[in-house]
Design a protein around this motif. Structure first.
Motif, short mmCIF file in Angstrom:
data_model
loop_
_atom_site.label_atom_id
_atom_site.label_comp_id
_atom_site.label_asym_id
_atom_site.label_seq_id
_atom_site.Cartn_x
_atom_site.Cartn_y
_atom_site.Cartn_z
N LYS A 65 0.86 -1.16 0.00
CA LYS A 65 0.00 0.00 0.00
C LYS A 65 0.90 1.21 0.00
N ILE A 66 0.29 2.35 -0.22
CA ILE A 66 1.10 3.55 -0.15
C ILE A 66 1.49 3.75 1.30
N GLY A 67 2.78 3.84 1.55
CA GLY A 67 3.26 3.87 2.92
C GLY A 67 2.89 5.17 3.62
N GLU A 68 2.52 5.03 4.86
CA GLU A 68 2.21 6.19 5.68
C GLU A 68 3.45 7.10 5.78
N ASP A 69 4.62 6.44 5.84
CA ASP A 69 5.84 7.25 5.96
C ASP A 69 6.11 8.05 4.70
N GLN A 70 5.72 7.47 3.54
CA GLN A 70 5.89 8.22 2.28
C GLN A 70 4.99 9.45 2.27
N ILE A 71 3.76 9.26 2.71
CA ILE A 71 2.82 10.38 2.75
C ILE A 71 3.33 11.47 3.69
N PHE A 72 3.82 11.03 4.85
CA PHE A 72 4.29 12.01 5.81
C PHE A 72 5.48 12.79 5.27
N TYR A 73 6.35 12.08 4.59
CA TYR A 73 7.52 12.73 3.98
C TYR A 73 7.06 13.83 3.01
N CYS A 74 6.07 13.50 2.18
CA CYS A 74 5.54 14.49 1.24
C CYS A 74 4.88 15.64 2.00
N ASN A 75 4.07 15.30 3.01
CA ASN A 75 3.40 16.32 3.82
C ASN A 75 4.44 17.28 4.37
N GLN A 76 5.55 16.72 4.87
CA GLN A 76 6.55 17.56 5.50
C GLN A 76 7.19 18.51 4.50
N ARG A 77 7.07 18.18 3.22
CA ARG A 77 7.58 19.10 2.21
C ARG A 77 6.48 20.03 1.71
N GLY A 78 5.33 19.98 2.38
CA GLY A 78 4.25 20.91 2.04
C GLY A 78 3.29 20.37 1.01
N ILE A 79 3.39 19.09 0.66
CA ILE A 79 2.50 18.52 -0.35
C ILE A 79 1.32 17.86 0.35
N SER A 80 0.12 18.17 -0.08
CA SER A 80 -1.06 17.63 0.61
C SER A 80 -1.14 16.12 0.35
N THR A 81 -1.87 15.46 1.20
CA THR A 81 -1.98 14.01 1.10
C THR A 81 -2.53 13.59 -0.26
N GLU A 82 -3.53 14.34 -0.72
CA GLU A 82 -4.13 14.01 -2.00
C GLU A 82 -3.12 14.10 -3.15
N ASP A 83 -2.37 15.19 -3.16
CA ASP A 83 -1.36 15.36 -4.21
C ASP A 83 -0.27 14.31 -4.09
N ALA A 84 0.06 14.00 -2.86
CA ALA A 84 1.11 13.01 -2.63
C ALA A 84 0.70 11.69 -3.26
N ILE A 85 -0.56 11.31 -3.07
CA ILE A 85 -1.02 10.04 -3.64
C ILE A 85 -0.99 10.10 -5.16
N GLY A 86 -1.41 11.24 -5.70
CA GLY A 86 -1.37 11.41 -7.15
C GLY A 86 0.05 11.22 -7.67
N LEU A 87 0.99 11.84 -7.00
CA LEU A 87 2.39 11.72 -7.41
C LEU A 87 2.83 10.26 -7.39
N ILE A 88 2.50 9.59 -6.30
CA ILE A 88 2.99 8.24 -6.12
C ILE A 88 2.34 7.27 -7.12
N VAL A 89 1.04 7.44 -7.33
CA VAL A 89 0.34 6.55 -8.27
C VAL A 89 0.87 6.73 -9.69
N ASN A 90 1.05 7.98 -10.08
CA ASN A 90 1.58 8.20 -11.42
C ASN A 90 3.00 7.68 -11.56
N GLY A 91 3.76 7.82 -10.49
CA GLY A 91 5.12 7.28 -10.49
C GLY A 91 5.09 5.78 -10.62
N TYR A 92 4.14 5.18 -9.93
CA TYR A 92 3.99 3.73 -9.92
C TYR A 92 3.64 3.19 -11.32
N ALA A 93 2.82 3.97 -12.03
CA ALA A 93 2.34 3.51 -13.33
C ALA A 93 3.23 3.96 -14.48
#
Lengths: 451, 483, 250
Positions: free
Chosen positions: B427-455
């Motif tokens: 699953k998308i790791g909670e730690d990955q989301i937090f890392y993105c959050n800490q850089r100012g990226i919202s959770t929603e955008d973080a998921i978008g980034l990760i999913v597109n990266g994944y695909a």
């Protein structure tokens, strides 16, 4: 004979043999028997149309007029004299079965007080409370035709009970001797109950003493309670005319730790069904297997890890080497149920094909319904690593010897998981000899009898 | 992340809308519901087909009657009443289109709305389009420009009329009508589709594209695509699909056959976005597709790239028969399921020729209450020397109500083969989301980034225009979601 | 700039921070030292808003705002940057894309237009030069397959891109060879000015040879038990942490 005829013949057998089947059998077993008859009528012997049996055709194996013993047949001679296990330093509690029936002259065992090792029939009568709590609770006669058939015909086998907090140091070795002057179908039913915080190691060996055609359909149910630790080693070593159908159902309660290792060294046709139910949190399970097949042997390992509870870890690894016209199949199912969060499940199947005609069909499967899991599976089919081979040769090792070393290293990864040192050494030795083609079938036997 | 926030985001995902869900008011020539030999004769005569076509259809139909719908897939499909489906529906048009002006303005409006202009001047450069609505091809662009190079790109019906010899020679050779239940059904009732023929030594100068649209109610769409690539030729072919939002399920059962000869290469890309049903699982397309190519010649190459986001049920295994020595095939797939969608998809690679190679990269993304399964077969036959396969199947789970499953089948009958399969589920790791959050990226955008990266690995294999569309589709299907 | 009063935080019911008090003014560099398990990393995570930890008591005010009320991304956009002890790998997401998203989020928060692609790339180039990060790294997926040193450099690069008011560097020196340590420290020093502040969390004194602190705190068992000038770090290095324990007992 068509599969329908075979199934009908069994149905007739249940009907006509009813009184013999029910004789000397507890009421509880007979109730389960009746249910199983009905299930079998629906399911029958599995055919290729059954997705789980896609690569193993059981029909030819069943298509034979076997004798079926519905009552204990008196053993001629003393099995203890006739047969003993002489693996160096393998000190075990030896229990003999004859054609699936508990031998009535087994020697006394060196086991702690409270531990019960006896025949299934005896357990059903004398220890009915424990027996009825577990018998028929883990095996699935409603899903699996072979289990239904076993339950319908089951009269005997071994019963092992280890009470709470007891550690059985010496492994219990159960050897089933197939010895008959007629072609025989044996039905063996085992029940193993390891109570809370108890520990035991069990070794199942099968051995054929005559050259008749055999079909053995064995079902073992094993419950491992909280904090208990249990090892199961299964050594399959029959002749080419034998069909071994072996279904094992393990249920693990919280914090239990189970290790199984199924070693298929020889046999005409072998089918292993291996089910593990994770029914408590923080269980640990290691399921290992190895198959070395040549000539026209066939082996099919079907495993199912059912992660029903969170926080369990399962680790599964099967390896096989196929030579000549041997065929092998592997199906590894991991099912992580909705609530089984934090499951870690790993599975791997590696195969080496050594000849033109050897075949491997492998189906690792992940069925994941929870989201917070770490799961992976992998399967490889291939030859020896050319680089490794070259490396050894560059150090001056002859190509043949280098191949042998790599092949042995390949198999050793599974063997080294055995937690009984003497057994591990013995298997190591056997596998090496076997791979070198130095020994005949009889010598490949892990129990080294002196017939 | 807090549970409520997860739920909120999951909820938003589950409610994202299907934007192609309108239906168009177009005069449709359709026949009565139901299936029989008479219906098949009627379809054949409406299409003015030669005798061999009718015979093929009838043979397929008679065989279909003996078959049962397959049940092995990890799909839960209510029984389908095959007598309750209209097997032929076509927009009413003039017999032969002379120019763009002859296309029904409603149809043009429909495709404009979908972003598929039929007007050649307006088209994206270098994409020729064949447009199939309901059962029938409405327009093929750039036909003449292609014809100069000897390339045939037309509707299947036109090909039956104009090139019956090619149809008779190749139709059903890769996917025989006996192949499976849906292939038999399609062979009996298919109405149109696309036909591509690339002559020897020709590299098709533009992307060829077919756009499928189901519009009419109660109809099934049964199209058929046939692509023939002669020696040393090349084509890149794209396929896209949408359908209106309707409460009842609609059936789509297509066949794609591809023949790749010596040293030829085909790239086949799909963006499948049939209506997936609403968030409660009502409606949506049942998508049962048989796609298969044969690398007949030496060193032939076939690549499948697919982004699957639509359909209530997807049952689809684009496959390659690697017959020519040295031939190779690649399969790249992203399948997204959300809400109540079910997908059972994957590929088959059949290694027959020596030194054949295949690669399978499959990425599944499951969200909502959906089930997403990969099912793939790698088979190496006995006399096939030196086959190589590598498969990787990854699953990504968003939320705890969905399922991700992998069912690989590896059947190896030759010792010189090297076959490897790897699969992971995460699953998308909670730690990955937090890392993105800490850089100012919202959770929603973080998921978008990760999913597109994944695909990305898969999307990169698609032609540019499709890649952009695919990426957008992923975003729409999974706007911010978390596990 | 930052004012922490009586901060208590726990994880799974176990209290880790037991009443932290800390004042940081603009332009200051604070070092927080302490033995393993003292709560140093917990403090960093709590400041960044990691929800694994539950704040049970106390307050944290950052630039007149109640920090504990804000989500992690809001804190980041307010100007708090956490240099992770173990930077997270995000496969498939390129550093360029990651940073572009982050920078534009920050800009949006400040009411600025998103950067044009060309401007963004120029900014990246400048910052890369500033912190001496290899441009190959930014073309790869975020931290994926990076060595420990590369990950830490990447953290400093991100810090340069986001220009935080308060940087909290959690054991940025752990596992770094001396050259990488120098690069990281130089980066931090170059980014320092009179307006921003830095908190350096470390176990060892060595990093403080390069990033010279104004104040050194010793964190022990969830509390700051000693605060002094930079000479304290040397003393700790020499004598270890035991003498502090003994002092506490007295």
């Amino acid at each position: 004979m068509s599969i329908d005829t075979i199934n009908n013949d069994f149905a007739d057998l249940f009907e006509q043999g009813k009184s013999l089947l029910e004789d000397n059998s507890s009421k509880f077993m007979n109730t389960k028997r009746e249910e199983a008859v009905e299930y079998f009528k629906k399911l029958g012997v599995p055919t290729l149309a059954n997705e789980n049996y896609k690569y193993t055709n059981l029909v030819p194996a069943f298509d034979h007029p076997y004798t079926v013993d519905l009552q204990y047949r008196t053993v001629i001679g003393d099995l203890n004299e006739l047969f003993y296990c002489d693996v160096p330093e393998l000190d075990t509690n030896l229990v003999l079965l004859s054609n699936g029936w508990y031998y009535n002259q087994n020697r006394e065992l060196d086991i702690p007080k409270g531990v019960i090792v006896c025949s299934l029939q005896e357990a059903a009568e004398k220890h009915s409370e424990i027996f009825e709590k577990h018998y028929g609770k883990y095996a699935k006669p409603n899903e699996e035709g072979l289990v239904a058939l076993n339950t319908a015909l089951a009269k005997d086998g071994v019963f092992i009970y280890v009470p709470k907090n007891i550690v059985v140091e010496k492994p219990i070795q159960v050897i089933n001797l197939l010895r008959s002057d007629r072609d025989l179908m044996a039905t063996q039913r085992n029940l193993v109950v390891i109570e809370e915080n108890a520990q035991a190691k069990l070794i199942f060996c099968d051995h054929t003493l005559t050259h008749n055609k055999y079909l053995s359909n064995t079902v073992s149910e094993i419950n491992v309670a909280k904090n208990a630790v249990f090892d199961l080693y299964t050594l399959q070593n029959q002749h080419l005319n034998a069909t071994v159908l072996n279904s094992v159902f393990i249920r693990q309660e919280a914090n239990s730790n189970v290790l199984t290792n199924t070693l298929s060294l020889y046999g005409g046709m072998i089918r292993n069904n291996h089910y593990t139910l994770f029914d408590g949190e923080h269980c640990e399970n290691h399921t290992y297997g190895m198959y070395l097949m040549d000539r026209q042997q066939h082996v099919d390992n079907f495993t199912f890890a059912d992660h029903a509870k969170p926080n369990c870890v399962s680790n599964e690894h099967f390896k096989g080497v196929m030579d000549d016209d041997a065929t092998a199949a592997f199906t590894g199912k991991i099912h992580v149920r909705r609530d089984a969060q934090k499951t870690e499940a790993y599975q791997s199947n590696n195969n080496l094909l050594l000849s033109e005609n050897a075949v491997i069909n492998t189906k690792p499967q992940l069925i994941i319904d929870a989201d917070d899991v770490k799961c992976s599976h992998g399967a490889t089919v291939g030859q020896m690593d050319d680089d490794a081979l070259f490396y050894l040769r560059a150090r001056g090792i002859h190509e043949e010897e280098a191949r042998m070393m790599l092949m042995f290293a390949f198999a050793h990864e599974i063997i080294e998981k055995i937690r009984v040192d003497a057994l591990k050494d013995r298997i190591d030795e056997l596998v090496e000899k076997r791979l070198r083609g130095e020994i005949s079938k009889c010598n490949t036997c892990a129990i080294a009898c002196n017939q | 992340m807090a549970k409520e926030e997860q739920d909120k985001i999951l909820n938003e995902v589950t409610q994202s809308d299907y934007k192609y869900g309108f239906s168009s008011d177009i005069d449709t020539d359709s026949i009565a519901k139901g299936l029989s030999e008479d219906v098949i004769r009627l379809i054949s005569s409406k299409k003015n087909e030669p005798e061999f076509m009718l015979e093929f259809r009838l043979k397929a139909y008679r065989h279909w009657l003996t078959m049962k719908m397959p049940e092995w897939a990890h799909l839960d499909i209510p029984p389908i009443d095959y007598q309750d489906i209209i097997y032929y529906a076509a927009p009413v048009q003039k017999a032969k289109l002379e120019s763009m002006d002859d296309v029904d303005p409603e149809i043009r409006a429909t495709f404009d709305k979908l972003g598929i202009p039929l007007d050649e001047q307006k088209l994206l450069s270098n994409v020729a389009v064949d447009v199939v609505m309901d059962s029938s091809s409405v327009k093929t662009t750039f036909k003449e420009a292609l014809a100069e190079k000897g390339i045939i790109f037309c509707s299947f019906s036109d090909a039956v009329q104009d090139h019956p010899d090619l149809i008779q020679e190749y139709m059903g050779t890769v996917v025989p009508y006996r192949d499976n239940f849906f292939a038999a059904l399609n062979s009996a009732v298919f109405s149109d589709g696309s036909f591509v023929y690339i002559p020897k030594g020709v590299r098709c100068p533009m992307e060829l594209s077919t756009y499928f649209r189901i519009n009419a109610e109660n109809t099934g769409q049964f199209e058929r695509t046939l692509i023939i690539c002669e020696d040393e030729s090349y084509v890149s072919y794209l396929e896209g699909c949408t359908a209106p939002m309707r409460d009842e399920n609609q059936l789509h059962a297509a066949i794609v056959e591809i023949i790749v000869k010596d040293n030829a290469e085909v790239k086949y890309s799909t963006v499948q976005n049939w209506y997936p049903g609403n968030k409660d699982g009502l409606g949506g397309i049942y998508n049962f597709v048989t796609k298969r190519g044969i690398c007949e010649g030496v060193n032939a190459k076939l690549m499948w790239a697919q982004v699957e986001t639509g359909s209530a049920v997807t049952w689809k295994y684009p496959s390659t028969i690697l017959k020519g020595d040295g031939s190779s095939s690649e399969f790249y797939s992203v399948a997204v399921t959300n809400n109540h969608q079910q997908a059972d998809t994957g590929t088959k690679m059949i290694h027959i020729g020596n030194n054949t190679k295949s690669t399978i990269i499959s990425k599944g993304i499951s969200a909502g209450k959906s089930n997403n399964s990969y099912r793939g077969l790698v088979k190496v036959v006995k006399n096939c020397e030196g086959a190589r396969n590598f498969s990787q199947c990854d699953s990504l789970l968003l939320g705890d109500k969905c399922g991700a499953h992998t069912y690989p089948y590896l059947e190896v009958h030759n010792k010189s083969a090297k076959v490897e399969h790897e699969a992971t589920t995460s699953k998308i790791g909670e730690d990955q989301i937090f890392y993105c959050n800490q850089r100012g990226i919202s959770t929603e955008d973080a998921i978008g980034l990760i999913v597109n990266g994944y695909a990305k690995e898969v999307i990169n294999k698609m032609p540019m225009e499709f890649a952009v569309e695919a990426q957008k589709l992923l975003a729409i299907s999974l706007e911010g979601s978390v596990g | 700039m930052l004012s922490i009063k009586n901060l208590h935080a726990s994880i799974n019911g176990k209290e880790i921070l037991k009443g932290i008090n800390l004042e940081i003014k603009p332009g200051e560099v604070h070092a927080i030292m302490g033995p393993n398990g003292a709560g140093k990393s917990t403090l960093a995570s709590v400041l960044a808003g990691r929800e694994l930890f539950e704040v049970t008591e106390g307050e944290v005010v950052f630039e007149q705002k109640d920090l504990l009320d804000l989500s992690p991304e809001a804190r980041a956009k307010e100007g708090i940057f956490l240099g992770f002890q173990y930077p997270i790998e995000i496969p498939g997401v390129s550093t360029v894309n990651f940073m572009k998203t982050a920078v534009n989020e920050h800009r949006k928060y400040k009411g600025l237009e998103p950067l044009k692609a060309a401007d963004f790339l120029k900014l990246m180039r400048d910052k890369k030069n500033l912190v001496e990060i290899d441009s190959k790294l930014t073309n790869r997926s975020v931290n994926e397959g990076f060595s420990g040193g590369e990950k830490k450099k990447n953290e400093i690069f991100q810090m340069a891109m986001l220009e935080p008011k308060l940087a909290v560097l959690d054991e940025t020196d752990s596992g770094l060879d001396i050259d990488a340590l120098r690069v990281v420290a130089n980066g931090v020093n170059k980014l320092k000015n009179a307006e921003n502040s830095t908190v350096v969390i470390t176990h060892y004194q060595r990093l403080l040879d390069y990033i010279v602190p104004d104040v050194v705190h010793v964190l022990f068992d969830g509390r700051i038990v000693k605060t002094a000038g930079k000479e304290l770090a040397l003393e700790l290095e020499e004598k270890g942490y035991d003498w502090i324990k003994e002092e506490l007992v007295k």
